[in-house]
Design a protein around this motif. Structure first.
Motif, PDB file in Angstrom:
ATOM      1  N   ILE A 298     -10.395 -19.458  20.817  1.00  0.00           N
ATOM      2  CA  ILE A 298     -11.823 -19.380  20.473  1.00  0.00           C
ATOM      3  C   ILE A 298     -12.341 -17.961  20.673  1.00  0.00           C
ATOM      4  CG2 ILE A 298     -14.133 -20.144  21.180  1.00  0.00           C
ATOM      5  CD1 ILE A 298     -12.875 -22.938  21.637  1.00  0.00           C
ATOM      6  N   GLU A 299     -11.937 -17.334  21.766  1.00  0.00           N
ATOM      7  CA  GLU A 299     -12.348 -15.956  22.037  1.00  0.00           C
ATOM      8  C   GLU A 299     -11.900 -15.022  20.906  1.00  0.00           C
ATOM      9  OE1 GLU A 299     -10.843 -12.502  25.066  1.00  0.00           O
ATOM     10  OE2 GLU A 299     -11.124 -14.505  25.916  1.00  0.00           O
TER      11      GLU A 299
ATOM     12  N   TYR B 165     -13.865 -15.601  17.596  1.00  0.00           N
ATOM     13  CA  TYR B 165     -15.219 -15.046  17.580  1.00  0.00           C
ATOM     14  C   TYR B 165     -15.218 -13.525  17.561  1.00  0.00           C
ATOM     15  CZ  TYR B 165     -17.440 -19.529  17.657  1.00  0.00           C
ATOM     16  OH  TYR B 165     -17.862 -20.770  17.289  1.00  0.00           O
TER      17      TYR B 165
ATOM     18  N   VAL C 230     -12.171 -23.533  14.077  1.00  0.00           N
ATOM     19  CA  VAL C 230     -12.727 -22.999  15.319  1.00  0.00           C
ATOM     20  C   VAL C 230     -14.029 -23.691  15.702  1.00  0.00           C
ATOM     21  CG1 VAL C 230     -13.568 -20.915  16.466  1.00  0.00           C
ATOM     22  CG2 VAL C 230     -11.592 -20.791  14.926  1.00  0.00           C
ATOM     23  N   THR C 231     -14.876 -23.984  14.740  1.00  0.00           N
ATOM     24  CA  THR C 231     -16.152 -24.643  15.032  1.00  0.00           C
ATOM     25  C   THR C 231     -15.927 -26.014  15.650  1.00  0.00           C
ATOM     26  OG1 THR C 231     -17.175 -23.453  13.193  1.00  0.00           O
ATOM     27  CG2 THR C 231     -18.358 -25.361  14.044  1.00  0.00           C
TER      28      THR C 231
ATOM     29  N   LYS D 183     -14.461 -25.657  19.178  1.00  0.00           N
ATOM     30  CA  LYS D 183     -15.472 -25.241  20.154  1.00  0.00           C
ATOM     31  C   LYS D 183     -16.387 -26.418  20.516  1.00  0.00           C
ATOM     32  CE  LYS D 183     -18.788 -21.719  21.293  1.00  0.00           C
ATOM     33  NZ  LYS D 183     -20.126 -21.438  20.907  1.00  0.00           N
ATOM     34  N   GLU D 184     -16.749 -27.223  19.525  1.00  0.00           N
ATOM     35  CA  GLU D 184     -17.584 -28.401  19.786  1.00  0.00           C
ATOM     36  C   GLU D 184     -16.884 -29.368  20.748  1.00  0.00           C
ATOM     37  OE1 GLU D 184     -18.431 -29.995  15.899  1.00  0.00           O
ATOM     38  OE2 GLU D 184     -19.891 -28.419  15.454  1.00  0.00           O
TER      39      GLU D 184
ATOM     40  N   TRP E  10     -14.589 -28.597  22.936  1.00  0.00           N
ATOM     41  CA  TRP E  10     -14.522 -27.935  24.234  1.00  0.00           C
ATOM     42  C   TRP E  10     -15.858 -28.087  24.964  1.00  0.00           C
ATOM     43  CZ3 TRP E  10     -14.073 -21.905  24.914  1.00  0.00           C
ATOM     44  CH2 TRP E  10     -13.982 -21.601  26.264  1.00  0.00           C
ATOM     45  N   GLU E  11     -16.951 -27.808  24.258  1.00  0.00           N
ATOM     46  CA  GLU E  11     -18.282 -27.887  24.866  1.00  0.00           C
ATOM     47  C   GLU E  11     -18.657 -29.315  25.246  1.00  0.00           C
ATOM     48  OE1 GLU E  11     -20.629 -25.918  21.895  1.00  0.00           O
ATOM     49  OE2 GLU E  11     -20.265 -23.931  22.772  1.00  0.00           O
TER      50      GLU E  11
END
Length: 160
Positions: free
Chosen positions: A51-52, A55, A77-78, A81-82, A84-85
């Motif tokens: 993810i890092e 971005y 990636v989106t 990330k969702e 992960w969050e």
């Protein structure tokens, strides 16, 4: 170019824009797009690092490769990330657990896109795909990633 980025133009609009210009490629091939070398990740890369890196480069999709650098699939990636969050993905987990795998069977044949593929053929492929992996003719190495935005940029640069 932002490789592997979801096109900002709606698919229908994109298809009509490119379709109007498809006869104006004048025999150009993928190599003429002058794409930068592909950015891809090994399947063992941790989610947090993937993810890092995505971005940092402003990528929304990244190809995932096996230990021999052959394409296995890609990460969105989106979506990653969702997850992960939302606590549904451990940042230390490998991306291979969350990637979309490429289907390789006779019912869904692999479309070979090389530096020598005509742009009209690439355009047709991108009508139903977010991006295209440009590989060598043996499909052993990912050389670049092509998007509809790359075709639009090519047409604009040529004044077509």
């Amino acid at each position: 170019m932002a490789a592997a980025v979801t096109p900002s133009v709606p698919r229908q609009s994109l298809a009509s824009t490119l379709g109007a210009n498809s006869d104006k490629y004048r025999g150009a091939v993928v190599e003429d797009l002058q794409l930068p070398p592909a950015f891809a990740l090994p399947s063992t890369e941790p989610i947090a690092r993937a993810i890092e890196l995505a971005y940092e480069r402003d990528f929304s999709h990244i190809p995932v490769l096996d230990k021999n650098r052959r394409p296995l699939g890609y990460i969105d990636v989106t979506k990653l990330k969702e997850k992960w969050e939302a606590g549904q993905a451990d940042p230390a987990s490998k991306i291979s657990k969350y990637m979309t795998k490429f289907v390789r069977n006779s019912s869904e044949p692999y479309t070979l896109i090389t530096p020598w593929t005509p742009l009209l053929e690439l355009e047709n492929f991108l009508r139903s795909n977010i991006f295209a992996l440009v590989t060598d003719s043996d499909r052993k190495f990912v050389l670049a990633v092509a998007t509809s935005q790359d075709l639009e940029s090519f047409v604009t640069r040529r004044g077509l």
